[in-house]
Design a protein around this motif. Structure first.
Motif, short mmCIF file in Angstrom:
data_model
loop_
_atom_site.label_atom_id
_atom_site.label_comp_id
_atom_site.label_asym_id
_atom_site.label_seq_id
_atom_site.Cartn_x
_atom_site.Cartn_y
_atom_site.Cartn_z
N ALA A 1 0.92 3.76 -3.21
CA ALA A 1 0.37 5.09 -2.96
C ALA A 1 1.07 6.12 -3.85
O ALA A 1 0.51 7.17 -4.15
CB ALA A 1 0.53 5.46 -1.50
N GLU A 2 2.27 5.80 -4.31
CA GLU A 2 3.03 6.69 -5.19
C GLU A 2 2.53 6.61 -6.63
O GLU A 2 2.92 7.41 -7.47
CB GLU A 2 4.52 6.32 -5.13
CG GLU A 2 5.11 6.46 -3.74
CD GLU A 2 6.50 5.85 -3.62
OE1 GLU A 2 7.09 5.44 -4.66
OE2 GLU A 2 6.99 5.78 -2.49
N GLY A 3 1.70 5.61 -6.93
CA GLY A 3 1.17 5.44 -8.28
C GLY A 3 1.35 4.01 -8.75
O GLY A 3 1.94 3.19 -8.05
N PRO A 4 0.82 3.70 -9.93
CA PRO A 4 0.90 2.33 -10.45
C PRO A 4 2.36 1.86 -10.59
O PRO A 4 3.24 2.68 -10.87
CB PRO A 4 0.25 2.41 -11.82
CG PRO A 4 -0.51 3.69 -11.83
CD PRO A 4 0.16 4.60 -10.86
N MET A 5 2.55 0.58 -10.38
CA MET A 5 3.89 0.00 -10.52
C MET A 5 3.80 -1.37 -11.16
O MET A 5 2.83 -2.08 -10.99
CB MET A 5 4.56 -0.18 -9.15
CG MET A 5 5.12 1.04 -8.53
SD MET A 5 6.12 0.53 -7.11
CE MET A 5 6.57 2.11 -6.47
N ARG A 6 4.87 -1.70 -11.85
CA ARG A 6 5.02 -3.05 -12.39
C ARG A 6 5.57 -3.95 -11.29
O ARG A 6 6.16 -3.49 -10.31
CB ARG A 6 5.94 -3.04 -13.60
CG ARG A 6 5.34 -2.24 -14.76
CD ARG A 6 6.27 -2.11 -15.90
NE ARG A 6 6.39 -3.40 -16.59
CZ ARG A 6 7.07 -3.57 -17.71
NH1 ARG A 6 7.70 -2.56 -18.26
NH2 ARG A 6 7.13 -4.76 -18.26
N VAL B 1 0.84 -1.21 0.00
CA VAL B 1 0.00 0.00 0.00
C VAL B 1 0.87 1.25 0.00
O VAL B 1 0.63 2.18 -0.77
CB VAL B 1 -0.97 0.01 1.21
CG1 VAL B 1 -1.65 1.37 1.35
CG2 VAL B 1 -2.02 -1.08 1.05
N LEU B 2 1.90 1.28 0.84
CA LEU B 2 2.77 2.46 0.91
C LEU B 2 3.45 2.73 -0.44
O LEU B 2 3.53 3.88 -0.87
CB LEU B 2 3.83 2.28 1.99
CG LEU B 2 3.33 2.39 3.42
CD1 LEU B 2 4.43 1.99 4.40
CD2 LEU B 2 2.82 3.79 3.72
N HIS B 3 3.91 1.69 -1.12
CA HIS B 3 4.59 1.90 -2.39
C HIS B 3 3.63 2.22 -3.53
O HIS B 3 3.93 3.07 -4.36
CB HIS B 3 5.47 0.69 -2.74
CG HIS B 3 6.70 0.63 -1.89
ND1 HIS B 3 7.75 1.50 -2.03
CD2 HIS B 3 7.03 -0.18 -0.87
CE1 HIS B 3 8.68 1.23 -1.14
NE2 HIS B 3 8.27 0.20 -0.42
N ARG C 1 8.60 -5.08 -6.41
CA ARG C 1 9.41 -6.03 -5.64
C ARG C 1 10.73 -5.40 -5.21
O ARG C 1 11.16 -5.54 -4.07
CB ARG C 1 9.67 -7.30 -6.46
CG ARG C 1 10.46 -8.33 -5.69
CD ARG C 1 10.51 -9.65 -6.43
NE ARG C 1 11.41 -10.52 -5.71
CZ ARG C 1 12.54 -11.00 -6.19
NH1 ARG C 1 12.90 -10.73 -7.44
NH2 ARG C 1 13.31 -11.76 -5.46
N ALA C 2 11.36 -4.68 -6.11
CA ALA C 2 12.63 -4.02 -5.78
C ALA C 2 12.41 -2.93 -4.72
O ALA C 2 13.23 -2.77 -3.81
CB ALA C 2 13.25 -3.42 -7.04
N ALA C 3 11.32 -2.20 -4.84
CA ALA C 3 11.03 -1.12 -3.89
C ALA C 3 10.78 -1.68 -2.48
O ALA C 3 11.25 -1.11 -1.49
CB ALA C 3 9.82 -0.32 -4.35
N ILE C 4 10.07 -2.80 -2.41
CA ILE C 4 9.78 -3.40 -1.11
C ILE C 4 11.04 -4.02 -0.52
O ILE C 4 11.36 -3.84 0.65
CB ILE C 4 8.65 -4.45 -1.22
CG1 ILE C 4 7.33 -3.75 -1.54
CG2 ILE C 4 8.53 -5.27 0.05
CD1 ILE C 4 6.19 -4.67 -1.85
#
Length: 124
Positions: free
Chosen positions: A36-41, A32-34, A46-49
């Motif tokens: 919240a910045e907008g759509p992601m692939r 949810v936190l990631h 996975r890299a962000a988390i």
């Protein structure tokens, strides 16, 4: 479909507990936190988390989609591109999760010290 539901989290038979389980899941709040910045692939998410296995992220995303918290959009490209995005319901989780995140960041040192003191006292 559940009808005439009177939500009561203290009732062991209430489906509200399923919702709390989803929110309290280790990975849901980070998704949810990631998002919240907008759509992601998938790969970017996975890299962000960080530290999440692809299988676990896939399961988390499917469960969140089933619960109406996010949408999955497949774009007709080669190779296919899939974007994940919070739904309106998922967006409504941003504030409560951010509040818990803020609390965790504000109190992390106290928790770490309390754990160390507890462990030290138990180890003698």
């Amino acid at each position: 479909m559940v009808t005439n539901l009177v939500p009561d989290v203290r009732n062991p038979d209430c489906p509200t507990r399923l919702v709390l389980d989803r929110i309290g899941d280790r990975w849901t709040s980070l998704v949810v936190l990631h998002l919240a910045e907008g759509p992601m692939r998938f790969t970017r998410l996975r890299a962000a988390i960080g530290g999440i296995a692809p299988k676990v992220l896939t399961q988390t995303l499917r469960t969140m989609e089933r619960d109406g918290l996010l949408s999955r959009t497949v774009h007709a490209e080669v190779p296919p591109r899939v974007d994940y995005e919070l739904t309106r319901l998922g967006q409504s989780l941003r504030a409560p999760i951010q509040a818990i995140t803020d609390w965790a960041e504000q109190h992390v040192e106290e928790v770490v010290h309390a754990r160390a003191a507890y462990d030290s006292a138990r180890d003698g």
